[in-house]
Design an enzyme around this catalytic site. Structure first.
Site, PDB file in Angstrom:
ATOM      1  NE  ARG A 243      -3.777   1.743   2.775  1.00 20.02           N
ATOM      2  CZ  ARG A 243      -4.857   1.466   3.516  1.00 20.02           C
ATOM      3  NH1 ARG A 243      -5.024   0.376   3.715  1.00 20.02           N
ATOM      4  NH2 ARG A 243      -5.703   2.276   3.754  1.00 20.02           N
ATOM      5  CD  GLU A 265      -3.467  -6.855  -7.347  1.00 24.84           C
ATOM      6  OE1 GLU A 265      -2.781  -7.125  -8.511  1.00 24.84           O
ATOM      7  OE2 GLU A 265      -3.235  -7.554  -6.340  1.00 24.84           O
ATOM      8  CB  CYS A 302      -3.236  -9.747  -4.147  1.00 25.08           C
ATOM      9  SG  CYS A 302      -3.323 -10.681  -5.512  1.00 25.08           S
ATOM     10  CD  GLU A 393      -2.190  -7.283   1.817  1.00 31.23           C
ATOM     11  OE1 GLU A 393      -2.410  -8.075   0.796  1.00 31.23           O
ATOM     12  OE2 GLU A 393      -1.414  -6.175   1.720  1.00 31.23           O
TER      13      GLU A 393
HETATM   14  P1  NAP Z   1       6.910  -3.259  -2.238  1.00 28.15           P
HETATM   15  O1  NAP Z   1       7.763  -3.146  -1.099  1.00 28.15           O
HETATM   16  O2  NAP Z   1       5.597  -2.486  -2.406  1.00 28.15           O
HETATM   17  O3  NAP Z   1       7.792  -3.206  -3.310  1.00 28.15           O
HETATM   18  C1  NAP Z   1       7.164  -3.295  -4.797  1.00 28.15           C
HETATM   19  C2  NAP Z   1       8.035  -2.642  -5.736  1.00 28.15           C
HETATM   20  O4  NAP Z   1       7.964  -1.088  -5.494  1.00 28.15           O
HETATM   21  C3  NAP Z   1       9.600  -2.849  -5.580  1.00 28.15           C
HETATM   22  O5  NAP Z   1      10.377  -2.997  -6.782  1.00 28.15           O
HETATM   23  C4  NAP Z   1       9.860  -1.638  -4.673  1.00 28.15           C
HETATM   24  O6  NAP Z   1      11.252  -1.140  -5.013  1.00 28.15           O
HETATM   25  C5  NAP Z   1       8.972  -0.552  -5.166  1.00 28.15           C
HETATM   26  N1  NAP Z   1       8.805   0.602  -4.264  1.00 28.15           N
HETATM   27  C6  NAP Z   1       8.128   0.189  -3.029  1.00 28.15           C
HETATM   28  N2  NAP Z   1       8.115   1.495  -2.525  1.00 28.15           N
HETATM   29  C7  NAP Z   1       8.340   2.332  -3.049  1.00 28.15           C
HETATM   30  C8  NAP Z   1       8.551   3.687  -2.914  1.00 28.15           C
HETATM   31  N3  NAP Z   1       8.263   4.332  -1.859  1.00 28.15           N
HETATM   32  N4  NAP Z   1       8.864   4.685  -4.181  1.00 28.15           N
HETATM   33  C9  NAP Z   1       9.162   3.798  -5.160  1.00 28.15           C
HETATM   34  N5  NAP Z   1       9.148   2.854  -5.453  1.00 28.15           N
HETATM   35  C10 NAP Z   1       8.553   2.034  -4.240  1.00 28.15           C
HETATM   36  O7  NAP Z   1       6.356  -4.626  -1.958  1.00 28.15           O
HETATM   37  P2  NAP Z   1       6.857  -6.072  -1.694  1.00 28.15           P
HETATM   38  O8  NAP Z   1       8.409  -6.008  -1.706  1.00 28.15           O
HETATM   39  O9  NAP Z   1       6.538  -7.108  -2.899  1.00 28.15           O
HETATM   40  O10 NAP Z   1       6.438  -6.657  -0.486  1.00 28.15           O
HETATM   41  C11 NAP Z   1       6.220  -5.841   0.506  1.00 28.15           C
HETATM   42  C12 NAP Z   1       4.741  -5.940   1.271  1.00 28.15           C
HETATM   43  O11 NAP Z   1       3.756  -5.378   0.318  1.00 28.15           O
HETATM   44  C13 NAP Z   1       4.212  -7.311   1.550  1.00 28.15           C
HETATM   45  O12 NAP Z   1       4.689  -7.533   2.903  1.00 28.15           O
HETATM   46  C14 NAP Z   1       2.808  -6.879   1.427  1.00 28.15           C
HETATM   47  O13 NAP Z   1       2.371  -6.350   2.615  1.00 28.15           O
HETATM   48  C15 NAP Z   1       2.598  -6.220   0.282  1.00 28.15           C
HETATM   49  N6  NAP Z   1       2.124  -7.102  -1.130  1.00 28.15           N
HETATM   50  C16 NAP Z   1       0.885  -7.001  -1.361  1.00 28.15           C
HETATM   51  C17 NAP Z   1       0.627  -7.762  -2.537  1.00 28.15           C
HETATM   52  C18 NAP Z   1      -0.838  -7.672  -2.904  1.00 28.15           C
HETATM   53  O14 NAP Z   1      -1.148  -7.895  -4.062  1.00 28.15           O
HETATM   54  N7  NAP Z   1      -1.658  -7.143  -2.121  1.00 28.15           N
HETATM   55  C19 NAP Z   1       1.582  -8.242  -3.301  1.00 28.15           C
HETATM   56  C20 NAP Z   1       2.663  -8.047  -3.035  1.00 28.15           C
HETATM   57  C21 NAP Z   1       3.241  -7.435  -1.793  1.00 28.15           C
HETATM   58  P3  NAP Z   1      12.597  -1.723  -3.949  1.00 28.15           P
HETATM   59  O15 NAP Z   1      13.390  -2.511  -4.912  1.00 28.15           O
HETATM   60  O16 NAP Z   1      13.449  -0.653  -3.711  1.00 28.15           O
HETATM   61  O17 NAP Z   1      12.188  -2.535  -2.944  1.00 28.15           O
END
Ligand code: NAP
Length: 525
Positions: A243, A265, A302, A393
């Protein structure tokens, strides 16, 4: 095929210059070679300007040429064989069968979009022919079709290292629409990303497309990711993840001189409503089905069923008892990354410490790294509605059962829910009236409503909606799975009073592409 660790920018392989990313095997916490040095601002600019140069030529490709490109990507991915399977298993901790299934799904998705491109329905051709004699004013000839938005930045998802990553649903739908794509690789699976990226790069060459149609960059989200979103050549964004990440990208896109759409998403807890008759008639089977869905993929979906809502009854007590027994027997599973494991542990600890919820059951423990231990919590509708933190979540095999006093209170709980990807109802015929009263609320809250099923397992097809109101996604009007995902990367253009020689082929007089069209208000196939 050996991995190089290079950025893929157009047809070039370029060594990054910023801090390197290394994959970690989550089953062992071992660092995997090679290093993936991050891209710089100059690399972002190069990829974006190549994408812009490629855009007009790529969006003008014939339906057949574009479909053939999508099919060639699928073919090239399949040709990677075991190399891709082994690397994806090592980087994700997911079982081999799941990775093989995901490769199949990725290629099926690409071929489904090839079929969609060829059919041409997405062009949404509308023709209102000239009415020169109309009084008081004549009508000119007006024709509409959809055109591609422009280069798209795609953020690969951690939980689908293939089907929602470099060649996943966002990329396939953007390519299908006629948009060049620049992927920001997820740092959890850079090797898988490189292998798939090279398969796409090769397909661009095989199909003699301009090199800027595809690039793949490594690096941090706050630098490479925000850099991409801020680049004026980028015209839309596709994202799956947290999120906070989705909201940060949406805000950056809105703050640009030219704001652009972000299809993020993010977060959904996928409520499951159990109705009286269904619970009484088959409560034990429902409990088994629920725990199986909750534990699938260590709950890292998700559409994981993170919330169960039902009216208190002896049948609900039996459901909770059976589910608790199944949870207690659940073995641990390796989570995708140390970060996701840490977030899961923090989430279940917070719930366990919350006076508004009680820990009902937890799965087996193990000594391994990054092991997800299933958790089941119970709360009352009263406490759930006054404690908003219970809606957060918890990404992994954790779920919360909400006990309601009556159906009216269950509907109140539904009203207080945030936006969801899915809402599920378990019912028998005798529950029909009660379900009918709940449905208007569920339609307002969710993108997909299921009867007597489980939300995990998202079909790739024409009718699928994998979307929903915030925070499920940043734009409830779309889907990220299924062929309707192509609509996210298109916009309509109207051509008024054009001579046939200047009209795009799709809307020429005589309908040379034999497309289904809306002509003077009548559908003509
Ligand atoms: P994430 O931390 O949101 O990372 C996803 C992508 O977005 C990565 O490439 C990340 O880059 C980038 N990103 C994250 N924060 C950013 C920001 N502030 N500015 C620019 N880019 C950004 O997600 P995740 O690593 O897949 O999982 C972490 C958490 O996300 C999980 O624990 C879960 O809660 C949630 N998640 C939810 C779903 C769903 O479908 N609901 C799916 C996957 C994950 P970096 O390479 O720098 O990390």
């Amino acid at each position: 095929m050996s991995l190089s660790g290079n950025l893929l920018i157009g047809q070039r392989a370029i060594a990054g210059t910023q801090a390197p990313v290394f994959a970690i095997n989550p089953a062992t916490n071992a660092q995997l070679e090679p290093a993936y040095p991050g891209g710089s601002r100059e690399h972002v600019e190069l990829a974006c300007s190549l994408a812009w140069e490629a855009f007009d030529r790529y969006r003008d490709t014939s339906l057949e040429a574009r479909a053939a490109f999508l099919e060639r990507i699928a073919q090239n991915i399949e040709a990677l064989g075991d190399t891709l399977v082994q690397r994806a298993v090592a980087e994700s901790g997911l079982p081999q069968a799941r990775i093989q299934g995901e490769i199949g799904r990725t290629c099926f998705q690409l071929r489904t979009f090839a079929r969609t491109v060829r059919a041409g329905e997405w062009l949404d051709v509308r023709v209102d022919e000239a009415l020169p004699e109309r009084q008081p004013l004549p009508r000119p000839d007006l024709r509409q079709r959809h055109v591609a938005l422009g280069p798209v930045a795609v953020f690969g998802a951690s939980n689908f290292p293939l089907a929602f990553s470099v060649a996943g649903g966002d990329t396939a739908s953007a390519f299908a629409a006629g948009c060049p794509v620049i992927v920001k690789a997820h740092s959890a699976h850079p090797g898988t990303s490189e292998l798939v990226g090279r398969a796409i790069q090769q397909a661009v060459q095989d199909c003699e497309l301009p090199e800027g149609v595809f690039s793949l960059l490594y690096g941090s989200g706050t630098e490479i990711g925000i850099g991409l979103v801020n680049d004026p050549h980028i015209k839309a964004v596709g994202f799956t993840g947290s999120r906070s990440g989705g909201v940060a990208l949406t805000q950056a896109a809105q703050a640009r001189r030219e704001p652009i759409p972000v299809y993020a998403e993010m977060s959904s807890i996928n409520p499951v409503f159990l109705f009286e008759s269904a619970l009484a008639n088959r409560g034990a089977a429902l409990a088994e089905g629920f725990v199986a869905s909750l534990n699938q993929g260590a709950g890292q979906f998700c559409t994981n069923p993170g919330l169960v809502i039902a009216v208190k009854s002896p049948a609900l007590d039996d459901f909770i008892a059976t589910a608790s027994t199944a949870i207690a027997k659940s073995p641990t599973q390796t989570m995708l990354t140390p970060g996701i494991y840490k977030a899961y542990s923090t989430g279940v600890q917070a719930l366990a410490a919350n006076a508004n919820a009680r820990l009902q059951a937890k799965g087996a423990e193990s000594e391994g790294h990054n092991q997800c231990q299933s958790h089941l919590f119970v709360t009352t509708a009263h406490d759930f509605m006054r404690d908003h933190t219970l809606q957060a979540e918890v990404f992994g095999s954790s779920s919360l059962i909400v006990e309601c006093d009556d159906l009216a209170q269950a509907r109140q709980v539904a009203e207080q829910l945030e936006g969801q990807l899915t809402a599920t109802v378990h019912m028998d015929d005798a529950d029909t009236d009660a379900v009918a009263k709940l449905l208007p609320t569920l339609e307002r809250k969710a993108g997909r409503i299921l009867i007597n099923g489980w939300p995990t397992g998202v079909e790739v097809c024409d009718a699928m909606v994998h979307g929903g109101p915030f925070p499920a996604t940043s734009d409830a009007r779309s889907t990220s799975v299924g062929t309707a995902a192509i609509l996210r990367f298109l916009r309509p253009v109207c051509y008024q009073n054009f001579p046939d020689s200047l009209l795009p082929t799709a809307i020429k007089q005589g309908n040379p592409l034999n497309l289904s069209r809306l002509v003077n208000g009548q559908r003509v196939s």
